[in-house]
Design a protein around this motif. Structure first.
Motif, PDB file in Angstrom:
ATOM      1  N   HIS A 236      30.883 -84.220  -5.827  1.00 14.88           N
ATOM      2  CA  HIS A 236      30.512 -84.354  -7.237  1.00 14.88           C
ATOM      3  C   HIS A 236      30.088 -85.797  -7.539  1.00 14.88           C
ATOM      4  CE1 HIS A 236      30.469 -83.707 -11.539  1.00 14.88           C
ATOM      5  NE2 HIS A 236      31.362 -84.711 -11.692  1.00 14.88           N
ATOM      6  N   PHE A 237      30.839 -86.760  -6.949  1.00 18.33           N
ATOM      7  CA  PHE A 237      30.470 -88.158  -7.136  1.00 18.33           C
ATOM      8  C   PHE A 237      29.083 -88.430  -6.546  1.00 18.33           C
ATOM      9  CE2 PHE A 237      30.285 -92.524  -5.542  1.00 18.33           C
ATOM     10  CZ  PHE A 237      30.542 -93.246  -6.701  1.00 18.33           C
ATOM     11  N   ASP A 238      28.822 -87.920  -5.345  1.00 15.96           N
ATOM     12  CA  ASP A 238      27.507 -88.111  -4.716  1.00 15.96           C
ATOM     13  C   ASP A 238      26.404 -87.543  -5.604  1.00 15.96           C
ATOM     14  OD1 ASP A 238      28.379 -89.456  -2.500  1.00 15.96           O
ATOM     15  OD2 ASP A 238      28.615 -87.656  -1.269  1.00 15.96           O
ATOM     16  N   LEU A 239      26.683 -86.386  -6.200  1.00 15.11           N
ATOM     17  CA  LEU A 239      25.674 -85.749  -7.041  1.00 15.11           C
ATOM     18  C   LEU A 239      25.422 -86.580  -8.296  1.00 15.11           C
ATOM     19  CD1 LEU A 239      23.847 -83.272  -7.214  1.00 15.11           C
ATOM     20  CD2 LEU A 239      25.694 -82.089  -8.426  1.00 15.11           C
ATOM     21  N   CYS A 240      26.537 -87.150  -8.853  1.00 18.32           N
ATOM     22  CA  CYS A 240      26.373 -88.010 -10.025  1.00 18.32           C
ATOM     23  C   CYS A 240      25.510 -89.233  -9.688  1.00 18.32           C
ATOM     24  CB  CYS A 240      27.738 -88.459 -10.543  1.00 18.32           C
ATOM     25  SG  CYS A 240      28.677 -87.168 -11.374  1.00 18.32           S
ATOM     26  N   VAL A 241      25.818 -89.883  -8.558  1.00 18.69           N
ATOM     27  CA  VAL A 241      25.053 -91.053  -8.129  1.00 18.69           C
ATOM     28  C   VAL A 241      23.579 -90.690  -7.932  1.00 18.69           C
ATOM     29  CG1 VAL A 241      24.751 -92.735  -6.282  1.00 18.69           C
ATOM     30  CG2 VAL A 241      27.054 -92.196  -7.123  1.00 18.69           C
ATOM     31  N   THR A 242      23.354 -89.558  -7.288  1.00 12.92           N
ATOM     32  CA  THR A 242      21.975 -89.122  -7.039  1.00 12.92           C
ATOM     33  C   THR A 242      21.246 -88.902  -8.354  1.00 12.92           C
ATOM     34  OG1 THR A 242      22.630 -88.077  -4.971  1.00 12.92           O
ATOM     35  CG2 THR A 242      20.543 -87.361  -5.942  1.00 12.92           C
ATOM     36  N   ALA A 243      21.910 -88.248  -9.289  1.00 11.52           N
ATOM     37  CA  ALA A 243      21.271 -87.957 -10.571  1.00 11.52           C
ATOM     38  C   ALA A 243      20.946 -89.244 -11.321  1.00 11.52           C
ATOM     39  CB  ALA A 243      22.193 -87.073 -11.411  1.00 11.52           C
ATOM     40  N   ILE A 244      21.874 -90.214 -11.295  1.00 10.74           N
ATOM     41  CA  ILE A 244      21.621 -91.473 -12.014  1.00 10.74           C
ATOM     42  C   ILE A 244      20.483 -92.260 -11.356  1.00 10.74           C
ATOM     43  CG2 ILE A 244      22.637 -93.752 -12.442  1.00 10.74           C
ATOM     44  CD1 ILE A 244      25.191 -92.415 -13.202  1.00 10.74           C
ATOM     45  N   LYS A 245      20.452 -92.228 -10.020  1.00  8.80           N
ATOM     46  CA  LYS A 245      19.368 -92.932  -9.331  1.00  8.80           C
ATOM     47  C   LYS A 245      18.003 -92.362  -9.698  1.00  8.80           C
ATOM     48  CE  LYS A 245      21.833 -94.608  -5.249  1.00  8.80           C
ATOM     49  NZ  LYS A 245      21.907 -94.529  -3.766  1.00  8.80           N
ATOM     50  N   HIS A 246      17.952 -91.080  -9.989  1.00 11.56           N
ATOM     51  CA  HIS A 246      16.679 -90.449 -10.350  1.00 11.56           C
ATOM     52  C   HIS A 246      16.465 -90.463 -11.851  1.00 11.56           C
ATOM     53  CE1 HIS A 246      17.078 -88.902  -6.241  1.00 11.56           C
ATOM     54  NE2 HIS A 246      15.734 -88.814  -6.261  1.00 11.56           N
ATOM     55  N   THR A 247      17.253 -91.267 -12.534  1.00 11.89           N
ATOM     56  CA  THR A 247      17.082 -91.405 -13.980  1.00 11.89           C
ATOM     57  C   THR A 247      16.621 -92.827 -14.260  1.00 11.89           C
ATOM     58  OG1 THR A 247      18.845 -89.802 -14.396  1.00 11.89           O
ATOM     59  CG2 THR A 247      18.230 -91.239 -16.219  1.00 11.89           C
ATOM     60  N   GLU A 248      15.689 -92.943 -15.158  1.00 15.26           N
ATOM     61  CA  GLU A 248      15.131 -94.249 -15.472  1.00 15.26           C
ATOM     62  C   GLU A 248      16.229 -95.185 -15.959  1.00 15.26           C
ATOM     63  OE1 GLU A 248      11.697 -96.273 -18.306  1.00 15.26           O
ATOM     64  OE2 GLU A 248      11.906 -94.105 -18.214  1.00 15.26           O
ATOM     65  N   GLY A 249      16.301 -96.349 -15.329  1.00 16.25           N
ATOM     66  CA  GLY A 249      17.314 -97.342 -15.690  1.00 16.25           C
ATOM     67  C   GLY A 249      18.694 -97.029 -15.147  1.00 16.25           C
ATOM     68  N   GLY A 250      18.810 -96.016 -14.320  1.00 20.96           N
ATOM     69  CA  GLY A 250      20.140 -95.611 -13.844  1.00 20.96           C
ATOM     70  C   GLY A 250      20.608 -96.355 -12.609  1.00 20.96           C
ATOM     71  N   GLY A 251      19.673 -96.995 -11.885  1.00 21.16           N
ATOM     72  CA  GLY A 251      20.069 -97.653 -10.649  1.00 21.16           C
ATOM     73  C   GLY A 251      21.071 -98.774 -10.878  1.00 21.16           C
ATOM     74  N   ASP A 252      20.755 -99.635 -11.856  1.00 20.05           N
ATOM     75  CA  ASP A 252      21.675-100.739 -12.130  1.00 20.05           C
ATOM     76  C   ASP A 252      23.029-100.222 -12.610  1.00 20.05           C
ATOM     77  OD1 ASP A 252      19.706-102.511 -11.430  1.00 20.05           O
ATOM     78  OD2 ASP A 252      19.002-102.813 -13.499  1.00 20.05           O
ATOM     79  N   ALA A 253      22.970 -99.187 -13.414  1.00 20.64           N
ATOM     80  CA  ALA A 253      24.240 -98.618 -13.916  1.00 20.64           C
ATOM     81  C   ALA A 253      25.064 -98.048 -12.764  1.00 20.64           C
ATOM     82  CB  ALA A 253      23.945 -97.520 -14.946  1.00 20.64           C
ATOM     83  N   ALA A 254      24.380 -97.382 -11.819  1.00 21.71           N
ATOM     84  CA  ALA A 254      25.104 -96.805 -10.677  1.00 21.71           C
ATOM     85  C   ALA A 254      25.762 -97.893  -9.851  1.00 21.71           C
ATOM     86  CB  ALA A 254      24.141 -95.994  -9.806  1.00 21.71           C
ATOM     87  N   VAL A 255      25.047 -98.999  -9.661  1.00 16.91           N
ATOM     88  CA  VAL A 255      25.602-100.103  -8.868  1.00 16.91           C
ATOM     89  C   VAL A 255      26.778-100.730  -9.587  1.00 16.91           C
ATOM     90  CG1 VAL A 255      25.129-102.416  -7.959  1.00 16.91           C
ATOM     91  CG2 VAL A 255      23.432-100.592  -7.696  1.00 16.91           C
ATOM     92  N   LYS A 256      26.635-100.913 -10.913  1.00 14.15           N
ATOM     93  CA  LYS A 256      27.686-101.574 -11.678  1.00 14.15           C
ATOM     94  C   LYS A 256      28.952-100.713 -11.781  1.00 14.15           C
ATOM     95  CE  LYS A 256      28.479-103.792 -16.130  1.00 14.15           C
ATOM     96  NZ  LYS A 256      27.882-104.144 -17.447  1.00 14.15           N
ATOM     97  N   ILE A 257      28.749 -99.435 -11.995  1.00 12.92           N
ATOM     98  CA  ILE A 257      29.914 -98.552 -12.230  1.00 12.92           C
ATOM     99  C   ILE A 257      30.555 -98.121 -10.907  1.00 12.92           C
ATOM    100  CG2 ILE A 257      30.616 -96.302 -13.134  1.00 12.92           C
ATOM    101  CD1 ILE A 257      28.466 -96.654 -15.285  1.00 12.92           C
ATOM    102  N   ALA A 258      29.740 -97.731  -9.960  1.00 13.55           N
ATOM    103  CA  ALA A 258      30.262 -97.114  -8.733  1.00 13.55           C
ATOM    104  C   ALA A 258      30.255 -98.060  -7.546  1.00 13.55           C
ATOM    105  CB  ALA A 258      29.443 -95.866  -8.414  1.00 13.55           C
ATOM    106  N   GLY A 259      30.154 -99.334  -7.790  1.00 11.58           N
ATOM    107  CA  GLY A 259      30.046-100.259  -6.665  1.00 11.58           C
ATOM    108  C   GLY A 259      31.339-100.437  -5.891  1.00 11.58           C
ATOM    109  N   ASP A 260      32.467-100.423  -6.569  1.00 12.30           N
ATOM    110  CA  ASP A 260      33.755-100.642  -5.884  1.00 12.30           C
ATOM    111  C   ASP A 260      34.549 -99.348  -5.882  1.00 12.30           C
ATOM    112  OD1 ASP A 260      33.858-100.718  -8.603  1.00 12.30           O
ATOM    113  OD2 ASP A 260      35.580-102.085  -8.701  1.00 12.30           O
ATOM    114  N   LEU A 261      34.418 -98.613  -4.823  1.00 11.47           N
ATOM    115  CA  LEU A 261      35.101 -97.325  -4.699  1.00 11.47           C
ATOM    116  C   LEU A 261      36.496 -97.516  -4.120  1.00 11.47           C
ATOM    117  CD1 LEU A 261      32.156 -95.191  -3.236  1.00 11.47           C
ATOM    118  CD2 LEU A 261      32.938 -95.320  -5.614  1.00 11.47           C
ATOM    119  N   PRO A 262      37.397 -96.569  -4.363  1.00  8.25           N
ATOM    120  CA  PRO A 262      38.760 -96.643  -3.784  1.00  8.25           C
ATOM    121  C   PRO A 262      38.704 -96.725  -2.265  1.00  8.25           C
ATOM    122  CG  PRO A 262      38.675 -94.961  -5.490  1.00  8.25           C
ATOM    123  CD  PRO A 262      37.245 -95.389  -5.259  1.00  8.25           C
ATOM    124  N   HIS A 263      39.663 -97.455  -1.697  1.00 10.85           N
ATOM    125  CA  HIS A 263      39.696 -97.628  -0.248  1.00 10.85           C
ATOM    126  C   HIS A 263      39.873 -96.272   0.442  1.00 10.85           C
ATOM    127  CE1 HIS A 263      40.441 -99.438   3.625  1.00 10.85           C
ATOM    128  NE2 HIS A 263      41.552 -98.698   3.752  1.00 10.85           N
TER     129      HIS A 263
END
Length: 483
Positions: A236-263
């Motif tokens: 589900h997380f992968d799908l969210c990331v994929t969807a945001i990447k294909h949304t205008e202006g979503g790349g920066d948001a994806a990097v900012k929000i999902a950049g530090d994932l749990p170990h």
């Protein structure tokens, strides 16, 4: 939850789905991404579940070994304990037997001494008749004519021997009590493990050990379900990331929000990577539909993972409690075994001391009984002396009576002899007067002799003198002798 592949296989597009350049598209996806990222923290529950399952599996293996070892040791300890209890019962029987004999000897000595004291008291209370003793002698009792120091020394010696035997018996009892305490410690450990109460009984523990594989299987099944649910959350997380990447202006948001994932979380696409390929509006619309459906299930999946984690923890706590009890019982049995080893080293000396003390007591008892017979013989001698004295009084009375009878007979004989003499003199005088003038003197020279006179005298030069004992004293003697 739906998978990412389902998004790519569907070509239908919902009319309300925002387009890739819709201002609401990013606002819709960002909460999905935030919620999906938070859900990935459940990976800690999954790792913890795996660790718990691994430790439980190890505990199961150790428990099987400990249970078998404990059962073997318990059986051996119980068997050896039966032997030691029989040994202790035998030594305790020896102690009880010796105690009874010791008390019997002590009671016999007390009774013998009491009888002796009574006899000596009777001798002391009996004053010898003054008529039997010299005139100038002070009054003396029968006790003055015996040596009581010998029997006093004998009594003292016997009591000293008994006291010494008592000390030896106390040492023997102390050793036997110490041995009993050690045996009771071992027995107490076994009894404690058999009792039900705050801790589990042996049957409960054995049943729990038998069920450990089932508990482990349940835990592993829960862990597998947690892993599957975590995979769905990652998808589900992968799908969210994929969807945001294909949304205008979503790349920066994806990097900012999902950049530090749990170990420990491994995702299919990293937020900083560019989309691998472009997708059509229809594909993106289908992707948004799947995300909306899955987003409603994220919290349920998280709750299910947490619930499974809680169940695993509860099961592991039960396993820990069971294994802790097993190891505690194992330690107790090991302690009992060590006590048995110590008792085993002491057992030969304990048996030897018991046998040696029995032999020693038998010898001491024989000597003490022999000396008590001496005491009884002394008492019997004093009793005979006491009776003999009163029989002496009776004998004096008999002799006094006989003397009286003899004197009476002598007086009667003297009187009759004197009477016969006087009669003879008278008859001779009458004969002489009537016939003497006619008979020549030379016919019988003794015709004119007077009759002979006779005396009754004792044959022995020393005449026996019987003491003048009063009849009341003689009657008391008779009552003492004949009751």
């Amino acid at each position: 939850m739906s998978s990412a592949s389902s998004a790519s296989s569907s070509s239908s597009v919902r009319p309300s789905t925002p387009g890739p350049n819709s201002p609401n598209a990013l606002e819709t996806l960002l909460p999905f991404l935030l919620a999906s990222k938070r859900s990935l923290s459940t990976v800690e529950h999954v790792y913890r579940a795996n660790d718990i399952c691994a430790s439980t599996r190890t505990a199961l293996e150790k428990s099987a070994i400990v249970t078998a070892r404990t059962s073997f040791l318990r059986s051996g300890v119980a068997s050896q304990l039966n032997v030691l209890q029989k040994v202790w019962q035998q030594t305790e029987s020896t102690a009880a037997h010796v105690t009874a004999e010791y008390q019997d000897v002590l009671a016999s000595l007390d009774e013998a001494e009491t009888r002796l004291r009574n006899t000596l008291s009777s001798l002391q209370e009996t004053v010898v008749e003054a008529k039997l003793r010299p005139v100038d002698e002070a009054p003396r009792s029968l006790l003055d004519f015996v040596d009581e120091s010998g029997v006093e020394g004998l009594v003292t010696s016997i009591r000293a021997d008994l006291k010494e035997s008592g000390k030896g018996f106390e040492e023997f009892q102390k050793d036997n009590k110490g041995f009993e305490n050690e045996v009771q410690k071992v027995k107490g450990i076994l009894d404690k493990q058999q009792r039900s109460g705050d801790s589990q009984s042996a049957d409960d523990l054995n049943t729990g050990v038998d069920h450990l594989p089932e508990v482990l299987a349940d835990m592993e099944e829960l862990a597998r379900e947690m892993a599957v649910n975590l995979e769905s959350l990652v998808s589900h997380f992968d799908l969210c990331v994929t969807a945001i990447k294909h949304t205008e202006g979503g790349g920066d948001a994806a990097v900012k929000i999902a950049g530090d994932l749990p170990h420990g979380v491994e995702v299919g696409q990293h937020p900083q990577e560019a989309p691998s390929e472009l997708i059509s509006d229809e594909q993106r619309g289908e992707m948004m539909r799947v995300l909306r459906e899955d987003a409603d299930q994220v919290s349920e999946v998280v709750l299910e993972i947490e619930s499974h984690s809680t169940q695993i923890v509860i099961l592991s706590q039960g396993v820990e409690a069971l294994t802790a009890s097993l190891f505690q019982r194992s330690r107790e049995i090991n302690d009992a075994f060590k006590l048995l080893e110590n008792l085993g080293h002491r057992l030969p000396n304990h048996i030897t001391r018991s046998q040696a003390y029995q032999i020693r007591w038998d010898g001491e008892q024989t000597r003490i009984v022999a000396r008590m017979e001496e005491l009884e013989n002394a008492k019997s001698f004093y009793d005979d002396f006491f009776r003999a004295y009163h029989n002496l009084i009776i004998e004096i009375g008999r002799r006094k009576t006989l003397e009286s009878k003899r004197n009476q007979i002598i007086e009667e004989a003297r009187s009759k002899l004197e009477q016969l003499y006087e009669e003879d003199v008278a008859d001779r005088e009458e004969f002489k007067n009537e016939h003497g003038q006619f008979i020549p003197v030379d016919i019988w020279p003794g015709l004119l002799d007077l009759p002979g006179r006779f005396l009754i005298e004792p044959e022995d030069a020393v005449v026996e003198t019987v003491p003048d004992i009063s009849k009341s004293v003689i009657h008391k003697a008779i009552r003492r002798v004949h009751g």
